[in-house]
Design a protein around this motif. Structure first.
Motif, PDB file in Angstrom:
ATOM      1  N   GLU A 147      48.231  61.386 -24.267  1.00  0.00           N
ATOM      2  CA  GLU A 147      47.146  62.310 -24.588  1.00  0.00           C
ATOM      3  C   GLU A 147      45.918  62.040 -23.709  1.00  0.00           C
ATOM      4  O   GLU A 147      45.259  62.969 -23.239  1.00  0.00           O
ATOM      5  CB  GLU A 147      46.794  62.175 -26.068  1.00  0.00           C
ATOM      6  N   GLU A 180      44.711  73.343 -17.060  1.00  0.00           N
ATOM      7  CA  GLU A 180      45.408  73.433 -18.349  1.00  0.00           C
ATOM      8  C   GLU A 180      46.636  72.525 -18.338  1.00  0.00           C
ATOM      9  O   GLU A 180      47.416  72.539 -17.383  1.00  0.00           O
ATOM     10  CB  GLU A 180      45.835  74.884 -18.608  1.00  0.00           C
ATOM     11  N   GLU A 211      49.591  70.164 -21.146  1.00  0.00           N
ATOM     12  CA  GLU A 211      50.074  69.839 -22.487  1.00  0.00           C
ATOM     13  C   GLU A 211      50.697  68.456 -22.462  1.00  0.00           C
ATOM     14  O   GLU A 211      51.328  68.076 -21.481  1.00  0.00           O
ATOM     15  CB  GLU A 211      51.123  70.863 -22.968  1.00  0.00           C
ATOM     16  N   TYR A 246      53.444  65.732 -23.960  1.00  0.00           N
ATOM     17  CA  TYR A 246      54.716  65.549 -24.670  1.00  0.00           C
ATOM     18  C   TYR A 246      54.895  64.057 -24.809  1.00  0.00           C
ATOM     19  O   TYR A 246      55.189  63.365 -23.840  1.00  0.00           O
ATOM     20  CB  TYR A 246      55.850  66.244 -23.908  1.00  0.00           C
ATOM     21  N   ASP A 277      58.032  62.796 -30.687  1.00  0.00           N
ATOM     22  CA  ASP A 277      57.524  64.170 -30.571  1.00  0.00           C
ATOM     23  C   ASP A 277      58.700  65.147 -30.576  1.00  0.00           C
ATOM     24  O   ASP A 277      59.474  65.185 -29.629  1.00  0.00           O
ATOM     25  CB  ASP A 277      56.723  64.281 -29.261  1.00  0.00           C
ATOM     26  N   CYS A 283      59.356  67.148 -27.487  1.00  0.00           N
ATOM     27  CA  CYS A 283      59.655  66.447 -26.241  1.00  0.00           C
ATOM     28  C   CYS A 283      61.160  66.514 -25.961  1.00  0.00           C
ATOM     29  O   CYS A 283      61.960  66.403 -26.888  1.00  0.00           O
ATOM     30  CB  CYS A 283      59.199  64.993 -26.348  1.00  0.00           C
ATOM     31  N   ASN A 307      56.044  68.359 -14.645  1.00  0.00           N
ATOM     32  CA  ASN A 307      55.354  67.381 -15.497  1.00  0.00           C
ATOM     33  C   ASN A 307      55.022  66.136 -14.687  1.00  0.00           C
ATOM     34  O   ASN A 307      55.734  65.795 -13.749  1.00  0.00           O
ATOM     35  CB  ASN A 307      56.259  66.891 -16.627  1.00  0.00           C
ATOM     36  N   ARG A 356      50.168  73.187 -16.799  1.00  0.00           N
ATOM     37  CA  ARG A 356      50.337  74.583 -17.195  1.00  0.00           C
ATOM     38  C   ARG A 356      49.578  75.595 -16.358  1.00  0.00           C
ATOM     39  O   ARG A 356      49.952  76.771 -16.328  1.00  0.00           O
ATOM     40  CB  ARG A 356      49.918  74.758 -18.659  1.00  0.00           C
ATOM     41  N   THR A 397      40.806  71.867 -27.120  1.00  0.00           N
ATOM     42  CA  THR A 397      42.079  71.372 -27.639  1.00  0.00           C
ATOM     43  C   THR A 397      42.724  72.447 -28.494  1.00  0.00           C
ATOM     44  O   THR A 397      42.038  73.147 -29.231  1.00  0.00           O
ATOM     45  CB  THR A 397      41.820  70.125 -28.504  1.00  0.00           C
ATOM     46  N   ARG A 427      50.232  73.592 -28.670  1.00  0.00           N
ATOM     47  CA  ARG A 427      51.027  73.847 -27.471  1.00  0.00           C
ATOM     48  C   ARG A 427      51.689  75.223 -27.547  1.00  0.00           C
ATOM     49  O   ARG A 427      51.933  75.754 -28.622  1.00  0.00           O
ATOM     50  CB  ARG A 427      52.074  72.737 -27.311  1.00  0.00           C
ATOM     51  N   LEU A 441      48.112  69.403 -28.847  1.00  0.00           N
ATOM     52  CA  LEU A 441      48.323  68.625 -27.625  1.00  0.00           C
ATOM     53  C   LEU A 441      48.189  69.477 -26.365  1.00  0.00           C
ATOM     54  O   LEU A 441      48.650  69.093 -25.296  1.00  0.00           O
ATOM     55  CB  LEU A 441      49.689  67.939 -27.669  1.00  0.00           C
ATOM     56  N   ARG A 442      47.562  70.626 -26.505  1.00  0.00           N
ATOM     57  CA  ARG A 442      47.254  71.439 -25.317  1.00  0.00           C
ATOM     58  C   ARG A 442      45.762  71.286 -25.024  1.00  0.00           C
ATOM     59  O   ARG A 442      44.930  71.336 -25.940  1.00  0.00           O
ATOM     60  CB  ARG A 442      47.579  72.904 -25.578  1.00  0.00           C
TER      61      ARG A 442
END
Length: 194
Positions: free
Chosen positions: A16, A44, A46, A48, A53, A56, A90, A105, A167, A170, A181-182
């Motif tokens: 995070e 932007e 996110e 995982y 999670d 994930c 990612n 993103r 925040t 997702r 978590l976005r």
DNA sequence: ACGCAGATTTTCT
DNA sequence: GAAAATCTGCGTT
């Protein structure tokens, strides 16, 4: 594109925190040759956050050929293919053998706009995980590569103020859809959704 | 403004 | 055989 690469140590932290920290950094691609370099500011992301999670890919420590890069060292790329036509990029985080990553993103395009335009064929250029991969020429060939040198790198950019980071939940997932978590830049017109 | 289906392929049940 | 960290286009309000 000048600038110093974000080092592995940066990624070897809670996912995070890495996600928030990546906002404002610059993603640079030399796919297709340095002359066709493309780059954008990350606006932007996110997170995982690992085997705990449900959203994930490595939920429950599902270690398969597909998820193997998630178990690699921090600061490498995890590029996966989905919905039969899209690549998504990612940045792998935390420690080796701990499967967590930050999904990139959206970018604010800052270099190689003509190349992006040619690859994409239409706008928007980099707003959405699959779109930015297309604009930067990112495909599965880059799965597992380092993000500190080579064709794909993330370099230091202008960091946003904490108050400029929003925040939210997702996007596009069905598991753990309410986990916040976005993260995106409040005033950027380049995020994939307002 | 919104909802839904289609494209297309890899992965897992 | 179904689902998937997506995006587009076409339909209806």
């Amino acid at each position: 594109m000048r600038g110093s690469a974000v080092q592995a140590k940066f990624y070897a932290r809670p996912t995070e925190a890495v996600a928030r920290g990546l906002l404002g950094q610059i993603l640079v691609s030399d796919v297709g040759g340095r002359r066709r370099q493309t780059a954008g500011r990350i606006v932007e992301v996110e997170a995982y956050i690992g085997p705990q999670d449900p959203a994930c890919h490595a939920y429950g420590h599902r270690r398969t050929a597909r998820t193997e890069p998630l178990y690699g060292p921090p600061g490498t790329a995890y590029v996966y293919f989905t919905y039969g036509m899209h690549w998504c990029l990612n940045a792998v985080t935390e420690l080796p053998d701990y499967p967590a990553a930050v999904l990139i993103r959206a970018l604010e395009p800052i270099a190689g706009l003509a190349t992006m335009q040619r690859r994409r064929g239409k706008e928007p250029l980099c707003s959405g995980p699959a779109r930015l991969c297309e604009a930067l020429g990112v495909t599965g060939k880059l799965n597992g590569v380092s993000l500190q040198h080579g064709l794909l790198r993330i370099v230091e950019g202008k960091k946003p103020k904490p108050g400029d980071i929003v925040t939210g939940p997702r996007i596009g997932i069905t598991q753990a859809a309410d986990w916040l978590l976005r993260f995106y830049l409040k005033d950027s017109p380049f995020v994939s959704r307002g």
